[in-house]
Write an enzyme that holds these catalytic residues in place. Structure first.
Site: not given
Ligand code: NAD
Ligand code: SER
Length: 329
Positions: A11, A35-36, A140
């Site tokens: 991700g 998972i991918r 969420y």
């Molecule tokens: P993302 O969607 O880019 O990546 C998530 C990854 O999890 C994906 O690659 C997906 O294939 C994988 N995934 C989904 N289901 C799965 C499963 N059952 N088993 C294993 N892998 C699985 O998300 P991200 O932006 O990298 O966010 C990561 C974490 O950070 C999350 O908890 C999100 O809530 C938190 N977060 C992200 C942001 C942001 O702006 N990106 C902000 C606040 C919090």
């Molecule tokens: N960047 C995230 C979202 O927009 C915040 O957790 O879902």
């Protein structure tokens, strides 16, 4: 933190955190999982397919790799969670519970991120205090509050050294974002460079809290390396770096591309999500308890995004085209 397992490594955060951990812990010390199929995303680190909902497979991965720390990044983000709330509950809650149970059994430390989404419309918006009312209006956000509490519980009850940050929207160019509401702040750069215009799914005046990815990955590693004693908010530290609206971001992009044009076509679902979130987190506790400092403000982030994306574009025109087409929809 000697041997680390990253879950959700394909991700937006996982891909860059895996690389940062590879540099921090050494090349043989990181197992990246998602998972991918790794054939579609694997980088420099050892990589394998892993579903966090499969607790047996998770326990085997931890045991076989002899992991001492789990970075749990698998989740369904805000906009995707509103489209499929039951899937979001399962992945975000059951996945985290599996991680904490395996961590308790194998004496692993855990990093599990929370989000600005853990706050709702009743919280003060500017600044949003470290400790205040948390009644989010999104699935969420519900899973993020529950996740913070579950991590606190596993620490208090089972001694799991779990830690977490309430991230604002994260901005990066290496891996596309995964279905969030703050994604506009990434799409806009791709569109600006590819076509010179962007159709924004939020209103011009929607102020949100944001951070550039190198600050975010550094924050994760610094929190995990911090001495445990001063960490009074260990699973839910507010952290922030910059705040802006789409109109202000567009103005910043025009400093690089003078003819850039933005239109506004708010999507009701994502606009409602954004309207329920903080404008700016108060991160004074993170600064006081483990020395958090951001390095990127809006101008510095925009310059880094422009330079990084311009390099990527010359290498990967197909991917850029696909992202800008989806950004324009
Ligand atoms: P993302 O969607 O880019 O990546 C998530 C990854 O999890 C994906 O690659 C997906 O294939 C994988 N995934 C989904 N289901 C799965 C499963 N059952 N088993 C294993 N892998 C699985 O998300 P991200 O932006 O990298 O966010 C990561 C974490 O950070 C999350 O908890 C999100 O809530 C938190 N977060 C992200 C942001 C942001 O702006 N990106 C902000 C606040 C919090
Ligand atoms: N960047 C995230 C979202 O927009 C915040 O957790 O879902």
């Amino acid at each position: 933190m000697k041997r680390v397992l990253v879950i959700g490594a394909a991700g937006q955060i996982g891909s860059e955190l895996s690389a940062a951990l590879w540099n921090h812990c050494g090349s043989a010390a990181v197992l990246a999982t998602d998972i991918r199929d790794p054939a579609t995303w694997g980088g420099r680190t050892e990589a394998q397919r892993l579903d966090c909902l499969d607790r047996g497979a998770l326990a085997r991965a931890v045991r076989d790799f002899r992991a001492d720390t789990i970075f749990h990044l698998a989740a369904i983000l805000s906009a995707s969670a509103e489209a499929n709330p039951l899937l979001a509950w399962r992945v975000n809650m059951d996945g985290l519970l599996n991680v904490l149970r395996v961590a308790a059994a194998h004496r692993c430390r855990v990093f599990a991120p929370s989000s600005i989404a853990a706050f709702g419309p009743e919280a003060p918006r500017d600044p949003t205090p470290q400790t205040t009312v948390q009644r989010p209006s999104t699935m969420y956000g519900v899973t993020k509050v529950a996740g913070e509490l579950l991590c606190d519980y596993y620490h208090a009850r089972y001694g799991v050294d779990a830690r977490g940050l309430r991230f604002p929207g994260l901005i990066s160019y290496r891996t596309p974002p995964g279905g969030g509401t703050t994604d506009y702040a990434i799409e806009i750069f791709h569109a600006a460079l590819a076509t010179g215009r962007y159709n924004c799914f939020l209103r011009a005046d929607t102020r949100l809290d944001m951070m550039y990815m190198p600050d975010a990955t550094r924050a994760v590693i610094e929190l995990m390396e911090a001495a445990p004693e001063p960490l009074r908010h260990r699973n839910a530290f507010n952290v922030t770096a910059m705040q802006f609206t789409p109109a202000e971001l567009a103005r910043e992009i025009r400093r690089h591309i003078a003819e850039f044009r933005i239109d506004y076509n708010p999507d009701p679902v994502r606009q409602a999500i954004a309207d329920s979130w903080p404008d700016r987190l108060d991160d004074s506790e993170a600064r006081a308890q483990w020395g958090w400092r951001h390095r990127y403000d809006l101008p510095r982030m925009a310059t880094a995004m422009m330079r990084g994306l311009a390099r990527t574009m010359t290498h990967d025109r197909g991917r850029l085209q696909a992202m800008t087409e989806s950004a324009g929809r």
